[in-house]
Enzyme design. Structure first.
Site, PDB file in Angstrom:
ATOM      1  N   HIS A 259     -24.820  -7.635  -1.055  1.00  0.00           N
ATOM      2  CA  HIS A 259     -23.497  -7.120  -0.667  1.00  0.00           C
ATOM      3  C   HIS A 259     -23.509  -5.630  -0.302  1.00  0.00           C
ATOM      4  CE1 HIS A 259     -21.542 -10.701  -2.505  1.00  0.00           C
ATOM      5  NE2 HIS A 259     -22.426 -10.546  -3.477  1.00  0.00           N
TER       6      HIS A 259
HETATM    7  C1  BDR Z   1     -20.277  -6.515  -5.806  1.00  0.00           C
HETATM    8  O1  BDR Z   1     -20.277  -6.758  -7.212  1.00  0.00           O
HETATM    9  C2  BDR Z   1     -21.557  -6.540  -7.760  1.00  0.00           C
HETATM   10  O2  BDR Z   1     -22.041  -7.686  -8.379  1.00  0.00           O
HETATM   11  C3  BDR Z   1     -22.457  -6.120  -6.638  1.00  0.00           C
HETATM   12  O3  BDR Z   1     -23.282  -5.044  -7.033  1.00  0.00           O
HETATM   13  C4  BDR Z   1     -21.539  -5.730  -5.507  1.00  0.00           C
HETATM   14  O4  BDR Z   1     -21.235  -4.348  -5.539  1.00  0.00           O
HETATM   15  C5  BDR Z   1     -20.181  -7.844  -5.072  1.00  0.00           C
HETATM   16  O5  BDR Z   1     -19.013  -8.510  -5.415  1.00  0.00           O
END
Ligand code: BDR
Ligand code: CA
Length: 311
Positions: free
Chosen positions: A241
């Protein structure tokens, strides 16, 4: 060559955070002038340690400032150890950094850097938005000094932490709301794009075989990281992400965006806690650019450049 953009990465490492930081370090278009830690995927004591150890391991040469260990109003219901491992970096244990943290809390550190860079500073926020909200509360005059805020968080489609909410917004919705209502020049890399742009596991495997400083850790990190899906091209992929926010910061011209009004649900106890809604009809109310598409070929090429950079 144009001058590199000065960026501060506000982060909760986090496996995908670590990838994002590595990609930013390798991009000649960005100059990382600081990392700030925030409570999120794991407790802030771990995200801070991970950020400091990463900064030294990757020779970033920038300060690391500690941020919020608590949310603005409501304590985070649950962190992400089940996705990122107990201490946030999968099974990886980086060498303990010899250096220490900056003496300033994240919000004061960012403020000082914003003054120093006189309107050129870009913030890349890839964790819950608590530090950025505190920055705006404690230093309201910072707004015109921030050139852009690129956020990984939210979604215009579905959630990941709940059916409605994305993790970073769900972790601290009042902070996210304050930030989106602030008038900052904000770009959102939400789940609507990050879930579509997974990095093929086969590519990560191949890159982790190449000689580089990352050799030992890439595969281990990605194997322990459980955020996977059939990504772009319908192949087994790791959903990195946070890297999408870094890609936008470095290559905005290779991303398609749409201006919208983003609102965040802060109804405590409600099932839509932390949900972001996008409404793209009334220009007078627009408060963000939402990333809708990225140049996937160029994005994936960055991963190879990252290995070359750390070779
Ligand atoms: C976001 O939440 C975390 O698990 C990841 O690092 C990312 O920033 C994705 O939903
Ligand atoms: Ca993150």
């Amino acid at each position: 060559m144009t001058k590199a953009k000065p960026v501060i990465i506000d982060t909760d490492p986090g496996v995908d955070d670590a990838f994002a930081i590595m990609l930013a370090a390798a991009s000649e278009r960005l100059e990382i002038v600081g990392l700030c830690s925030v409570d999120g995927n794991v407790k802030e004591e771990h995200t801070a340690r991970n950020a400091l150890d990463l900064a030294e391991f990757l020779s970033l040469g920038c300060p690391v400032a500690r941020g919020a260990a608590e949310q603005l109003e409501v304590p985070i219901p649950e962190r992400g150890e089940h996705i990122h491992g107990e201490r946030g970096m999968g099974e990886v244990r980086l060498p303990k950094a010899a250096g220490d943290f900056d003496s300033r809390p994240a919000w004061d550190f960012i403020y000082d850097k914003a003054l120093e860079y006189a309107g050129e500073l870009v913030l890349i926020a890839i964790g819950p938005l608590t530090n950025i909200a505190l920055l705006l509360q404690k230093h309201p005059d910072v707004k015109p000094l921030i050139k852009q805020l690129v956020v990984m968080g939210g979604s215009t489609t579905r959630g990941n932490r709940t059916p409605f909410a994305e993790f970073n917004f769900w972790a601290d919705p009042p902070a996210a709301r304050l930030v989106f209502e602030s008038g900052l020049n904000t770009v959102m890399a939400g789940l609507n794009i990050t879930l579509e742009t997974g990095v093929p596991l086969s590519l990560i495997d191949e890159l982790s075989e190449r000689p580089s400083r990352l050799r030992g850790i890439l595969k281990e990190m990605s194997e322990a990281y459980s955020d996977r899906a059939a990504g772009f091209g319908d192949v087994p992929s790791s959903i990195v992400h946070d890297a999408v926010a870094v890609f936008y910061a470095a290559w905005p011209e290779l991303c398609e965006t749409r201006r919208c009004e983003i609102t965040i649900n802060t109804e405590a106890g409600g099932e839509r806690w932390g949900q972001s809604l996008a409404s793209c009809e009334n220009p007078a109310r627009f408060n963000a650019e939402v990333i809708e598409k990225i140049d996937m070929e160029r994005y994936l090429a960055l991963y190879g450049e990252m290995i070359d950079y750390f070779a």
